[in-house]
Design an enzyme around this catalytic site. Structure first.
Site, PDB file in Angstrom:
ATOM      1  CG  HIS A 326      -2.205  -0.942   0.902  1.00 46.11           C
ATOM      2  ND1 HIS A 326      -2.030  -2.184   1.380  1.00 46.11           N
ATOM      3  CD2 HIS A 326      -3.393  -0.681   0.604  1.00 46.11           C
ATOM      4  CE1 HIS A 326      -3.524  -2.586   1.120  1.00 46.11           C
ATOM      5  NE2 HIS A 326      -4.132  -1.704   0.468  1.00 46.11           N
ATOM      6  N   GLY A 327       2.103   1.194   0.459  1.00 44.41           N
ATOM      7  CA  GLY A 327       2.770   2.576   0.503  1.00 44.41           C
ATOM      8  C   GLY A 327       4.226   2.332   1.237  1.00 44.41           C
TER       9      GLY A 327
END
Length: 477
Positions: A326-327
């Site tokens: 996700h990041g």
């Protein structure tokens, strides 16, 4: 180009009209149009990254053919690893280079050393995590002989860049979507109507629910030191509905638009906030990513077939990698690890498959037990969302610390009744339609005047509560 932009509302009818004027008998010409339209759609952000998609398509198309013609296991494995390294190499450089540099420098500083490495001003290509996983599924499935490689490069380009789901999913498997580019697509009026209905519901989720919740979530999270525990709890609540309305809204729009062109995409959300435990939640949230990690990482690692240590190891791997996907921030890693901690007791006690049926099936209301289970599951999910939203780990821990004080029982400083009423209306409709693919799928039972009045109500709400245009959250992933 955003789904909720004027440009897209001009772009879509033009592409739709030309597509069906070409005719369903001319599949290659339709695929060519989809590929061109998809490249225009993606290039609207930054045309330079079109070369990245094209190169990735060329690599995986070529490797797919090589895998099919190669019999030696060692050479086939080398080809597979070339595909993995190229795709994950691009993803790692654009998304994680600065993260690893900063983490390495911080580690040296922590132990009293000094290290000077410059970070780069890297622009993250929109949706790179999504189309990277989509192309990887193709080469992995060809390698495992679950899929015959395609010799139609144009169709493969259209598959990789298919504009409805290019930048934020659902992450489609080649086994499902690619064959649809090789067969005739017929225009079916009922499918088109259903697609438009799903688009309308997706726009409502995004514009009315997500964007308005985002306004208050941003105010509270950006000024968390100024608010009481009750307001901080409300901020987490708003973010929970921001991310759900935003991401599931995008998926609804993508699936609905695909139906307009005769394609069928996989479901990506199944009313996750009605889950009775965290295992059920993860069967209902971002389904295309969860099943991707299950099939291509969790099961190859041994899944839950081994002993307790293997189960714990594999669970933490799958959730932390999912968080990292996700990041490039430790907040996402902790978010993933926290969900692993939530999930492990169910797995170890063999209770992770208890709630596989529909909640309150055939009833209007849940039982007290079901309601308490849904409330608890939503609450622990909400706590995890704080890490997902926070700028850094320190802010997340301070946010939670300040939330669980006596001020948790104070009257919130921010309490937007209108937005909370809209969220309640939204969840009421979702509850009534929880047995469907999406909430308003089967409303044909209503008399026509009532049905159309409901449609107009949604349209009025969309225009009435359109605030500052915000990008979809998952574009950054």
């Amino acid at each position: 180009m955003l789904f909720n932009s004027i440009e897209f509302f001009i772009f879509l009818p033009i592409v739709f009209t030309i597509y069906w004027l070409i005719g369903s008998q001319r599949i290659k010409q339709q695929n060519l149009l989809i590929a061109i339209a998809s490249y225009v759609f993606y290039g609207w952000w930054d045309w330079r990254f079109l070369f990245l998609i094209l190169f990735s398509s060329l690599v995986d198309y070529t490797i797919g053919l090589k895998l099919f013609s190669e019999d030696k296991p060692s050479k086939r494995k080398v080809l597979l690893w070339i595909s993995i390294c190229v795709n994950l190499g691009f993803l790692g450089f654009f998304k994680y280079y600065n993260f690893f540099v900063d983490s390495l420098v911080d580690s040296f500083t922590f132990f009293g050393g000094q290290l000077s490495i410059n970070t780069l001003n890297i622009i993250l290509p929109v949706g790179i995590s999504f189309y990277t996983f989509q192309t990887l599924s193709y080469t992995i499935d060809v390698y495992n002989k679950k899929l015959q490689p395609t010799r139609d490069f144009l169709g493969f380009m259209a598959f990789v860049s298919f504009f409805p789901q290019l930048v934020a999913g659902p992450i489609e498997r080649a086994t499902n979507l690619l064959p649809q580019f090789h067969k005739k697509r017929e225009f079916v009026y009922e499918h088109a109507v259903d697609g438009l209905r799903q688009v309308l519901w997706g726009l409502f989720k995004k514009v009315v629910i997500a964007d308005n919740c985002a306004t208050y979530a941003n105010i509270i999270f950006n000024n968390q030191e100024d608010y009481s525990g009750s307001t901080l709890l409300l901020g987490a609540f708003f973010f929970a509905f921001q991310i759900y309305g935003d991401f599931s809204g995008y998926s609804d729009i993508a699936i609905g638009i695909s139906r307009l062109f005769g394609f069928s995409l996989k479901r990506n959300f199944a009313f996750p906030y009605f889950s009775r435990d965290i295992a059920e939640f993860w069967r209902r949230w971002h389904i295309s990513l969860s099943t991707w990690f299950r099939d291509y990482l969790y099961i190859p690692l041994g899944g839950s077939r081994g002993g307790t240590k293997m189960k714990i190891r594999n669970t933490f791997i799958i959730f932390t990698v999912s968080g990292f996907w996700h990041g490039a921030n430790w907040t996402f890693v902790v978010w993933g690890a926290l969900n692993a901690i939530y999930f492990l007791p169910l797995l170890l006690l063999n209770k992770n498959r208890v709630n596989t049926n529909l909640v309150a099936e055939g009833k209007y209301f849940p039982t007290i037990r079901e309601l308490s289970q849904m409330t608890m599951t939503f609450f622990i999910t909400l706590i995890a969302w704080i890490f997902f939203r926070a700028d850094n780990l320190s802010s997340a821990f301070v946010y939670i610390r300040d939330m669980f004080t006596t001020t948790l029982f104070y009257k919130p400083e921010i309490f937007p009744m209108t937005i909370l009423g809209l969220v309640a209306f939204f969840m009421f409709i979702e509850w009534l339609g929880r047995s469907n693919e999406y909430a308003i799928q089967n409303i044909d039972f209503m008399k026509k005047p009532i049905r159309w009045s409901f449609y107009f109500l949604l349209i009025i709400l969309i225009f009435s509560f359109t605030g500052e245009q915000q990008e979809f959250i998952y574009f950054q992933f």
